[in-house]
Scaffold this motif. Structure first.
Motif, mmCIF file in Angstrom:
data_model
loop_
_atom_site.group_PDB
_atom_site.id
_atom_site.type_symbol
_atom_site.label_atom_id
_atom_site.label_comp_id
_atom_site.label_asym_id
_atom_site.label_seq_id
_atom_site.Cartn_x
_atom_site.Cartn_y
_atom_site.Cartn_z
ATOM 1 N N UNK A 119 0.826 -1.202 0.000
ATOM 2 C CA UNK A 119 0.000 0.000 0.000
ATOM 3 C C UNK A 119 0.855 1.246 0.000
ATOM 4 N N UNK A 120 0.228 2.375 0.244
ATOM 5 C CA UNK A 120 0.943 3.646 0.241
ATOM 6 C C UNK A 120 1.467 3.961 1.637
ATOM 7 N N UNK A 121 2.658 4.522 1.689
ATOM 8 C CA UNK A 121 3.240 4.850 2.981
ATOM 9 C C UNK A 121 4.649 5.384 2.846
ATOM 10 N N UNK A 122 5.395 5.321 3.928
ATOM 11 C CA UNK A 122 6.775 5.796 3.996
ATOM 12 C C UNK A 122 7.691 4.717 3.421
ATOM 13 N N UNK A 123 8.359 4.956 2.288
ATOM 14 C CA UNK A 123 9.136 3.887 1.656
ATOM 15 C C UNK A 123 10.297 3.387 2.506
ATOM 16 N N UNK A 124 10.778 4.221 3.434
ATOM 17 C CA UNK A 124 11.866 3.765 4.308
ATOM 18 C C UNK A 124 11.465 2.533 5.105
ATOM 19 N N UNK A 150 16.061 6.367 8.055
ATOM 20 C CA UNK A 150 15.828 4.967 8.407
ATOM 21 C C UNK A 150 15.698 4.716 9.894
ATOM 22 N N UNK A 151 16.122 5.664 10.717
ATOM 23 C CA UNK A 151 16.227 5.423 12.152
ATOM 24 C C UNK A 151 14.904 4.962 12.771
ATOM 25 N N UNK A 152 13.848 5.733 12.606
ATOM 26 C CA UNK A 152 12.579 5.387 13.257
ATOM 27 C C UNK A 152 12.005 4.090 12.707
ATOM 28 N N UNK A 153 11.889 3.894 11.380
ATOM 29 C CA UNK A 153 11.377 2.608 10.900
ATOM 30 C C UNK A 153 12.217 1.413 11.359
ATOM 31 N N UNK A 154 13.555 1.571 11.378
ATOM 32 C CA UNK A 154 14.401 0.458 11.809
ATOM 33 C C UNK A 154 14.153 0.125 13.277
#
Length: 316
Positions: free
Chosen positions: A213-218, A263-267
């Protein structure tokens, strides 16, 4: 373990799909490839049939399937006739692809993975594309951990829950993701989401559109980034993956420079998700955590100790 009553029907669906592709199907043994609450997959010859979770949503699944059909150079396309249903479970059929060999980590296709994700992120979403379900899956993993802890306290759970509370609201699926126009994302990328098609030596393709779906690619880069940060992925493998993503024009990070501001928050969210799942399983099995699982707990301890780095509410 009680046999899954869906398996015989899925076996028949997979066999019908295989015979439709090849009337001379050798009809090798039908095998169950996955059997989880969120998806049961059965293979017969050159086809697999998948029962999706009851909450897959017919409209959302239809857009996800159409996306896969329109992007065969990136995503494995579904076979004709999908979806059908078994009770409250949507069912889709797919070509069989050769997965990454878990016994040969050195052969992991990191360059192909980075390139495919970049291509996916650069494609415009179809009208009606739902929101990518990555943050929602992370929140569910934490909820399952809390449920597992009822009457079964576990000290390892403390760092996981503290690290979760330091994440911004969008990463906990409490508010929409910030930033500009969202990208088309896979939503649950890991090496198990890659297969070669045609099997066994065709090009690599992404599979499993349940969270697309749509979202933050990171978010799609977050699991390899988390493994790298936890010491579970070597610097060389991480560099191969990131370099391929950048070379293919992936928009999640800049073409040069430090990618960690993005990348910090998604990781961190994926680290918490993985740790929460590991602790919940250990609690239910009444076993101690292994070395890999403890490395995730250690990462959560470090995350909780630096909350100032986690208060940014923007994703670049």
């Amino acid at each position: 373990m009680t046999p899954n009553p869906l398996v015989p029907d899925l076996a028949r669906a997979a066999a019908a799909a295989a015979h439709a592709q090849d009337p001379d199907c050798p009809c090798a043994e039908t095998r169950t490839l996955a059997d989880r609450a969120d998806g049961t997959v059965v293979r017969h010859g050159a086809a697999v049939a998948k029962a999706h979770a009851p909450d897959a949503g017919s409209a959302a699944l239809a857009v996800r399937l159409e996306t896969a059909a329109r992007l065969p150079e990136v995503l494995l396309p579904p076979l004709p006739g999908s979806p059908t249903s078994l009770g409250d479970r949507p069912v889709t059929c797919w070509p069989y692809g050769t997965p990454v060999d878990p016994q040969d980590p050195d052969s992991a296709p990191w360059e192909a993975a980075g390139t495919l994700l970049a291509r996916l992120h650069r494609r415009p979403p179809l009208p009606g594309t739902p929101t990518m379900r990555g943050p929602e899956k992370a929140a569910r993993a934490v909820d399952r951990l809390r449920s597992a802890l009822a009457g079964h306290p576990c000290r390892a759970a403390g760092p996981v829950l503290r690290a979760w509370r330091t994440l911004p609201a969008w990463a906990r699926a409490e508010t929409p993701a910030p930033g500009g126009a969202p990208a088309l994302c896979h939503g649950d990328f890991h090496l198990g989401q890659l297969v070669r098609h045609p099997a066994p030596h065709g090009p690599w393709r992404l599979i499993d559109v349940d969270d697309l779906g749509t979202g933050v690619p990171a978010w799609d880069l977050a699991r390899p980034a988390a493994w790298f940060a936890c010491g579970l992925l070597s610097p060389e493998e991480w560099d191969r993956f990131l370099a391929a993503y950048r070379a293919a024009g992936g928009p999640a990070v800049g073409a040069h420079g430090d990618p960690w501001a993005t990348l910090d928050v998604p990781a961190r969210a994926l680290t918490v998700q993985t740790a929460a799942t590991a602790v919940a399983k250990a609690v239910r099995a009444d076993r101690t955590l292994d070395e890999v699982e403890m490395s995730l707990i250690d990462a959560c301890v470090r995350m909780a100790s630096v909350p100032a780095e986690l208060t940014r509410e923007t994703a670049k």
